[in-house]
Write a protein that holds these residues in place. Structure first.
Motif, short mmCIF file in Angstrom:
data_model
loop_
_atom_site.label_atom_id
_atom_site.label_comp_id
_atom_site.label_asym_id
_atom_site.label_seq_id
_atom_site.Cartn_x
_atom_site.Cartn_y
_atom_site.Cartn_z
N GLU A 124 65.95 -75.33 -43.64
CA GLU A 124 64.78 -74.65 -44.19
C GLU A 124 64.72 -73.17 -43.84
OE1 GLU A 124 61.09 -76.54 -43.53
OE2 GLU A 124 61.69 -78.44 -44.46
N GLY A 125 65.74 -72.66 -43.19
CA GLY A 125 65.81 -71.23 -42.95
C GLY A 125 65.05 -70.78 -41.72
N ILE A 126 65.01 -69.45 -41.55
CA ILE A 126 64.42 -68.88 -40.35
C ILE A 126 62.95 -68.54 -40.52
CG2 ILE A 126 66.64 -67.95 -39.65
CD1 ILE A 126 65.76 -65.23 -40.66
N TYR A 127 62.40 -68.78 -41.69
CA TYR A 127 60.99 -68.46 -41.92
C TYR A 127 60.13 -69.72 -42.04
CZ TYR A 127 62.58 -63.71 -42.81
OH TYR A 127 63.15 -62.46 -42.66
N VAL A 184 61.52 -78.12 -35.80
CA VAL A 184 62.16 -77.28 -36.82
C VAL A 184 63.00 -78.18 -37.71
CG1 VAL A 184 62.20 -75.12 -35.53
CG2 VAL A 184 64.05 -76.75 -35.23
N SER A 185 63.09 -77.82 -38.97
CA SER A 185 63.82 -78.62 -39.94
C SER A 185 65.13 -77.93 -40.29
CB SER A 185 62.98 -78.82 -41.22
OG SER A 185 61.76 -79.47 -40.92
N LEU A 233 62.60 -75.67 -29.00
CA LEU A 233 62.68 -76.14 -30.38
C LEU A 233 63.63 -77.32 -30.46
CD1 LEU A 233 63.08 -72.64 -32.09
CD2 LEU A 233 60.98 -73.92 -31.80
N CYS A 234 63.32 -78.24 -31.37
CA CYS A 234 64.18 -79.40 -31.58
C CYS A 234 64.10 -79.80 -33.05
CB CYS A 234 63.76 -80.57 -30.68
SG CYS A 234 64.89 -81.99 -30.79
N ALA A 235 65.22 -80.29 -33.57
CA ALA A 235 65.28 -80.69 -34.97
C ALA A 235 64.41 -81.91 -35.22
CB ALA A 235 66.73 -80.97 -35.37
N THR A 236 63.79 -81.93 -36.38
CA THR A 236 62.90 -83.05 -36.72
C THR A 236 63.66 -84.35 -36.88
OG1 THR A 236 63.10 -82.38 -39.05
CG2 THR A 236 61.21 -81.54 -37.82
N ASP A 237 64.93 -84.29 -37.28
CA ASP A 237 65.68 -85.53 -37.46
C ASP A 237 66.18 -86.12 -36.15
OD1 ASP A 237 67.45 -83.53 -36.91
OD2 ASP A 237 68.87 -84.03 -38.51
#
Length: 461
Positions: free
Chosen positions: A198-201, A194-195, A170-174
């Motif tokens: 935005e939480g775990i869901y 992942v953003s 996983l990697c942050a979108t920013d």
């Protein structure tokens, strides 16, 4: 027919009186400015009934359906696919992952040094786990290239050719998905977006769980971000790792490992990785959660507390491994410094056994050695004289400085490379003087005479 002018003030008063009469007659309020329906006002008879029914409906919906702020188990289907599973990205993954993975493997093991403790645990979990058993690997996050550099250094090259069975991460979108070019690249190397906030869901977590449901391998950094101080400390494990493990259809195997040294290969702010560094990796035993999930009371524990319990256990295991890898790193540094000291002493020992008189430099070296010995000789409290040990680094340094006066360092390296200064001996005790080689003597005679240095007749040994 005459025209009658109506005063605006009278018209406004008439409208107010009409509103009051309607409210008193029908028990409703008229709001002409916003255009709302009168029956929705909470002051009226009809509106109060509708408002009561709407409140009941909202309460029913809140109690029956999960809301985003609550913690619950969200079922994720195995068929949940994303853009990364398209035929185009599968082709890109089959090409990009082996190339990049083997390049990182060569860089880490060829241009740097990687010391791994417990590698068999990682290979056993990767190759010998039960069929369709998902795998989750967790590690600390020190540098921006921890993945893929560390992961590639732990895998043999033949496994790096199998793109389908390698890890998802996983990697942050920013950071990784700022534009279409970087998005396409990271998707082709099995990175899920992942953003932050935005939480775990969110969808990225759901896709990662779907990979686990299909028996895949997901690597994640429980800290959520890189270390702020170059790997000296670790952050706490976030709740997302708890959901990733507990919401999978089959409880995955969790293997932790901690590394140090990546902060030297890719420091904060650097754009190009460095070479000649040492990375130490310690792989721990698989983490089990039977005592958390196997009890009868676990069914009545809230999902939030279960997520926190799993993430806390993972974080504690990483903290323990971090202490071990720091201790091993310190021991290695002390051993390297001791080896360097021993090497200098051995070099000085060899230099002392050379017959410098054959080079015409015996007088200079004897004067240097006597002066150095006089400086280092000291008397103890009982009047005894303490002499320095033979082959001390200070004497070796003096000899090295003397040699540099007669020849350049590049010339010395050339002689060392040709084996002109090598001697085979069985012990470090007393042994005969080493006779100079004819080639070196002729070289010294020619060069020193040309420089106006020592002038003496050449003779063979």
């Amino acid at each position: 027919m005459g025209i009658q002018f109506v005063d605006k003030a009278d018209l406004w008063k008439s409208a107010l009186l009409l509103n009051l009469k309607l409210r008193d007659r029908f028990r409703i309020a008229v709001d002409d400015h916003r255009g709302r329906s009168a029956v929705l006002s909470p002051d009226g008879y009809f509106s109060s009934t509708i408002h009561r029914w709407l409140t009941r409906f909202r309460n029913f919906r809140r109690e029956s359906l999960p809301s985003p702020p609550a913690f619950y188990r969200r079922r994720v289907s195995k068929d949940l696919t994303a853009e990364e599973e398209s035929a185009l990205f599968r082709m890109l993954q089959a090409v990009a992952i082996p190339l990049i993975g083997n390049a990182c493997h060569v860089f880490m093991n060829g241009f740097n040094r990687v010391q791994v403790y417990g590698l068999e645990k990682f290979h056993d979990a990767l190759l010998n786990r039960p069929k369709n058993k998902p795998l989750v690997t967790v590690s600390n996050h020190v540098a921006s290239v921890d993945d893929p550099f560390v992961i590639a250094s732990l895998l043999p090259p033949k496994l790096l050719l199998d793109a389908r069975n390698l890890r998802w991460t996983l990697c942050a979108t920013d950071r990784c998905f700022k534009n279409p070019v970087t998005s396409a690249f990271f998707r082709s190397v099995k990175v899920l977006p992942v953003s932050r906030g935005e939480g775990i869901y969110q969808q990225g977590m759901d896709i990662a769980i779907s990979k686990l449901n299909n028996g895949g391998w997901v690597h994640i950094f429980p800290e959520g971000s890189r270390s702020r101080d170059g790997g000296k400390t670790m952050g706490s494990a976030k709740r997302g790792i708890g959901r990733l493990i507990l919401d999978a259809d089959t409880l995955p195997m969790v293997v932790p490992f901690v590394h140090t040294g990546m902060q030297d290969i890719m420091p904060v702010g650097a754009s190009v990785p460095r070479i000649g560094k040492t990375v130490t990796v310690i792989i721990g035993d698989p983490i089990h959660f039977n005592d958390i999930l196997g009890t009868e009371g676990a069914k009545h524990v809230s999902r939030k507390h279960l997520y926190d319990a799993v993430s806390s256990r993972i974080g504690q295991r990483l903290y323990d491994l971090k202490a071990q890898v720091d201790r091993v790193s310190l021991e290695q540094q002390s051993m390297m410094s001791h080896d360097a000291k021993t090497s200098s002493e051995r070099a000085a020992e060899i230099l002392h056994r050379v017959d410098w008189d054959s080079f015409g430099m015996g007088a200079q070296f004897s004067e240097e050695s006597s002066a150095s010995s006089n400086k280092q000789t000291a008397q103890t409290d009982d009047g005894n004289v303490r002499y320095p040990k033979r082959g001390a680094s200070s004497e070796g340094g003096a000899i090295s400085l003397k040699i540099k006066k007669f020849m350049d360092s590049t010339e010395m390296m050339g002689f060392a490379a040709r084996g002109l200064f090598m001697n085979e001996y069985k012990s470090w005790g007393e042994s005969p003087k080493i006779g100079p080689l004819k080639t070196w003597k002729e070289y010294l005679d020619v060069n020193l005479m040309n420089r106006g240095g020592l002038r003496q007749d050449t003779h063979t040994c």
